[in-house]
Design a protein around this motif. Structure first.
Motif, PDB file in Angstrom:
ATOM      1  N   GLU A 754      19.432  -4.180  57.803  1.00 27.82           N
ATOM      2  CA  GLU A 754      19.750  -4.668  59.143  1.00 27.82           C
ATOM      3  C   GLU A 754      19.450  -3.651  60.244  1.00 27.82           C
ATOM      4  OE1 GLU A 754      23.336  -7.749  57.924  1.00 27.82           O
ATOM      5  OE2 GLU A 754      23.802  -5.624  58.212  1.00 27.82           O
ATOM      6  N   PRO A 756      17.323  -1.269  62.720  1.00 29.01           N
ATOM      7  CA  PRO A 756      16.020  -1.526  63.362  1.00 29.01           C
ATOM      8  C   PRO A 756      14.840  -0.982  62.567  1.00 29.01           C
ATOM      9  CG  PRO A 756      17.635  -0.820  64.991  1.00 29.01           C
ATOM     10  CD  PRO A 756      18.302  -0.672  63.663  1.00 29.01           C
ATOM     11  N   ARG A 759      14.081  -3.374  59.593  1.00 29.64           N
ATOM     12  CA  ARG A 759      13.809  -4.797  59.794  1.00 29.64           C
ATOM     13  C   ARG A 759      12.383  -5.195  59.408  1.00 29.64           C
ATOM     14  NH1 ARG A 759      17.001  -5.228  65.465  1.00 29.64           N
ATOM     15  NH2 ARG A 759      19.127  -5.178  64.605  1.00 29.64           N
ATOM     16  N   ARG A 762      12.406  -5.891  55.765  1.00 33.55           N
ATOM     17  CA  ARG A 762      13.029  -7.172  55.440  1.00 33.55           C
ATOM     18  C   ARG A 762      12.092  -8.345  55.744  1.00 33.55           C
ATOM     19  NH1 ARG A 762      18.542  -9.566  55.404  1.00 33.55           N
ATOM     20  NH2 ARG A 762      18.233 -11.753  55.901  1.00 33.55           N
ATOM     21  N   GLN A 763      11.420  -8.300  56.904  1.00 31.52           N
ATOM     22  CA  GLN A 763      10.519  -9.389  57.277  1.00 31.52           C
ATOM     23  C   GLN A 763       9.367  -9.521  56.284  1.00 31.52           C
ATOM     24  OE1 GLN A 763       9.520  -8.200  61.245  1.00 31.52           O
ATOM     25  NE2 GLN A 763      11.469  -8.904  62.119  1.00 31.52           N
TER      26      GLN A 763
END
Length: 779
Positions: A754, A756, A759, A762-763
């Protein structure tokens, strides 16, 4: 159909991409989109054909089709009849079909598609298989005729020489120090390309013949050349018929120039700096256009660019497994009581006692099922250690709570064996068992309906279980037998049949720890490390091929004692090589070695009904000898079959031979396995000696891994390993281990990525692995 705007259609496509189940539009998504495309006149014909057969496409094929159509629609200002792709403006996008790249027409697109290149992203990540070092540019007088050498000069003459196959073009090039001849077999068009006076640079294998240097295998570049323009290291790509290396390189260069900036940087900058690896875009460019790495680094796949991309792929997958594991731990499911009267009744009905190892693993599974959390467990055990009984006991615990069980195995023969073996004992306990196979028979349709109505408790089947038409009413447990045949992707597809099912996977193949981290990173592991009491070790003998008569004399004697035998061959059809062939061996045994016995032949090209009939007759004892391919490797259990001959045993891996050997000696008689091998090399003799010396599958697997290497031992593509662009878990173990260490550090600090800086990770995980690992449920 009411007229829809392009924006509405794009929203519908976006909705369909989430489930890929053809239900995003009432009446069928494929009918809706096909009708819209036909009305707007905005489509290549192949789209319509694929949409017509949409339900027969795999999920991956559906996803690719939708991405292609979506990208084309977004790239076009508005649909209109007669608008060709070339007249539309190219919009840089990784999801764009390759047809929109400069220089790619319909014919070239089809060739690229044959290489699994459909989008610009596919092209950018289509990395070289190897590299060619063209060396420095040499004067012709300095050529040595060793390896690939490069010269540059001017075309001074064309020679046409008559041959039996027609005129042969020879192009003469001079650099002032000497001349070379380019022998142009089937390349007469080069007379127009390499005209007199043209400056050309040539790389090839030169040889001195008939008083001059010449080459028939060469690459060339034309123009006013300078040494500073020279690319010494040239990437070598996999090709397909009709696709020249130069054309493929030109298209890749076009993609690099127009779309490389679209590639997202995924790794946190601090991690890249700490590991001292280049940025992703820089790494991709370097692999296609090497400029800083050495030839040795590139060939060994150990250049900084290789390391960066391999590490990223491993890290993404490791993180996805760890996140999935943490996510599953948060789910609550109905617990199965530790006490299971149904499982106990089954155990009491068995004609043997469970081993201590079986009892231990059954208890580990029972605690998993009783915990109220989702079970994800791997059961590892040698051939014949009794893993299947453990699986059935586990299934009964789930069935007792009113939920269904899917039991997936790799072959129809094994599915039929399990069904025949367990149907009656389980029916006696009130448990309904179904057998699901491929095809579209009336019986299959009735079974699918019964599964959906919860009229079947345990369904045994092959990959047919993951077909989209199979719908369970309440799937509680997924069992996958011989897990190494399926891998995480197929396992995930079966999981899709339920919201959150328990998962039990089994394998008889010992797996190194680092590889297990990749294949089974989301699983707990149990080991059945004990064989059933009274199970005698199989005696293994090895004969050279020239002593086949001795081997079959021994087999004849054992058959006369009332035993049954397998004869296993490594090939089905005739080949130029001297490999035993099932049909040839079958005929030879009938005429010569075993003419007094009843012999049948079975292999993968027979129909399911034919195979089933032969196996039933063999199981009943109506057949004495079964000549087979390695189709019998997994799971077939015929107690009277205590003899096996393996023809051309050197053609099999040690682990596979051990699996085959595990098919015999399952009754009261000692198993006898006879290996017939071409003992021509030291390596073959070592491998055969290992098999004759030990029955320990784990030791055999370790030796096989050491002697043959991991890629050949496991078979990279056939075992369901995720199709990484560049990473190879078998060849890149050190990087795999490092990636898992980094993943553990990241996930400890940021469990659901989670922050920055995490991220982008994760994407990218959601984009690449989400459809397999249900990443979308995370958080």
């Amino acid at each position: 159909m009411a007229r829809c705007s392009k924006e509405v259609v794009l929203r519908v496509i976006e909705q369909e991409k989430k489930k890929l189940d053809n239900t995003s539009v009432f009446g069928g998504f494929n009918r809706f989109l096909k009708g819209w495309l036909q009305k707007e006149g905005h489509h290549p014909e192949e789209w319509l054909g694929q949409l017509e057969g949409y339900e027969d496409l795999s999920r991956e094929e559906r996803r690719r089709l939708l991405l292609t159509i979506e990208s084309a629609l977004r790239a076009s200002p508005a649909p209109g009849k007669g608008v060709s792709p070339k007249s539309r403006k190219f919009v840089p996008s990784l999801a764009q079909p390759v047809r929109y790249l400069k220089g790619v027409g319909p014919a070239l697109e089809k060739k690229l598609n044959r290489l699994e290149i459909f989008t610009v992203e596919d092209l950018l990540f289509f990395f070289p298989r190897t590299y060619r070092d063209r060396g420095t540019i040499k004067p012709i007088r300095s050529l040595q005729g060793v390896g690939i050498e490069t010269i540059q000069g001017q075309v001074v003459q064309h020679k046409i020489e008559p041959t039996r196959r027609g005129p042969l073009l020879k192009v003469v090039v001079s650099d002032g120090t000497g001349e070379i001849r380019l022998v142009c077999f089937n390349r007469g068009y080069l007379a127009q390309v390499l005209k007199k006076g043209t400056w050309v640079r040539v790389s090839g294998n030169f040889r001195y013949a008939f008083g001059a240097w010449e080459t028939a295998t060469f690459e060339y570049e034309v123009g006013k050349l300078r040494t500073t323009d020279f690319e010494r290291l040239v990437p070598v790509y996999p090709l397909t018929e009709g696709l020249p290396p130069k054309k493929l390189r030109a298209v890749i260069l076009s993609a690099l120039e127009t779309c490389l900036h679209e590639v997202p940087e995924v790794l946190p900058p601090a991690l890249r700096e700490r590991l001292q690896i280049p940025a992703k875009r820089e790494a991709i460019r370097e692999l296609h256009l090497p400029s800083t790495a050495s030839f040795e680094e590139l060939q060994a796949r150990r250049s900084p660019a290789h390391l960066a991309l391999i590490l990223e792929e491993f890290l993404l997958f490791a993180l996805s497994l760890k996140i999935r594991r943490r996510t599953l731990e948060t789910f609550q499911v109905p617990p199965c009581p530790l006490e299971s009267p149904l499982a106990e009744r089954f155990i009491r009905s068995l004609p043997f006692s469970l081993t201590e190892a079986q009892k231990r693993v059954c208890l580990e599974i029972a605690h998993d099922l009783a915990s109220g959390r989702v079970m994800n467990r791997l059961v590892q055990g040698d051939v014949g250690s009794g893993k299947t009984i453990v699986a059935v006991i586990s299934a009964l615990r789930v069935v007792e709570t009113g939920r269904q069980v899917a039991f997936m195995v790799p072959t129809e023969i094994l599915a039929e064996q399990h069904y025949s073996r367990f149907r009656e004992p389980l029916a006696a306990l009130g448990v309904r068992v179904g057998l699901l196979k491929g095809g579209n028979t009336k019986e299959k349709r009735q079974l699918l309906e019964a599964i959906q109505k919860k009229e079947v408790d345990i369904v045994i089947g092959t990959h047919a279980l993951i077909e989209e038409k199979v719908a369970f009413a309440d799937l509680g447990l997924v069992i996958v037998d011989e897990q190494h045949r399926f891998g995480v992707l197929q396992r995930a597809k079966l999981r899709e049949k339920a919201t959150v099912p328990h998962t039990l996977v089994m394998t008889a193949t010992p797996i190194p720890r680092t590889l297990a981290l990749t294949l089974y990173g989301d699983l707990d592991v149990s080991v059945v490390d004990e064989k059933p009491a009274g199970r005698k070790p199989t005696r293994t003998l090895c004969f050279p091929l020239e002593e086949r008569f001795k081997a079959y004399n021994r087999v004849r004697k054992l058959l006369r004692e009332g035993r049954q035998a397998y004869v296993v061959c490594p090939a089905i059809e005739e080949s130029e090589e001297e490999i035993a062939n099932v049909q040839e061996v079958f005929e030879e045994l009938q005429k010569k070695w075993l003419s007094e016995f009843r012999i049948e032949v079975i292999h993968g090209k027979l129909s399911s009904r034919e195979k089933e009939d032969i196996m039933h007759r063999f199981s009943r004892g109506d057949v004495d000898v079964l000549v087979a391919t390695s189709v019998i490797e997994v799971g077939i259990d015929v107690p009277r079959a205590s003899v096996m001959v393996v023809e051309n045993a050197e053609r099999f891996g040690l682990a596979q031979l051990h699996q085959l050997r595990g098919r015999i000696g399952r009754g009261s008689e000692e198993g006898v396995c006879i290996l017939l091998a071409a003992l021509s090399g030291e390596n073959v003799r070592k491998r055969m000696a290992i098999l004759t010396a030990t029955d320990d599958g784990f030791r055999i697997a370790e030796e096989d891994l050491r002697l043959r290497g991991p890629g050949e031992f496991y078979g990279v593509r056939q075992h369901g390993v995720p199709e990484f662009h560049l990473a190879d878990p078998f060849a890149d173990w050190p990087l795999l281990e490092r990636a898992h260490q980094e993943a553990e550090r990241i996930i400890t600090e940021d469990p659901f990525l989670e922050r920055p800086e995490h991220r982008p990770l994760r994407q990218e995980i959601e984009r690449r692995f989400g459809r397999y690992l249900e990443f979308g449920e995370v958080g």
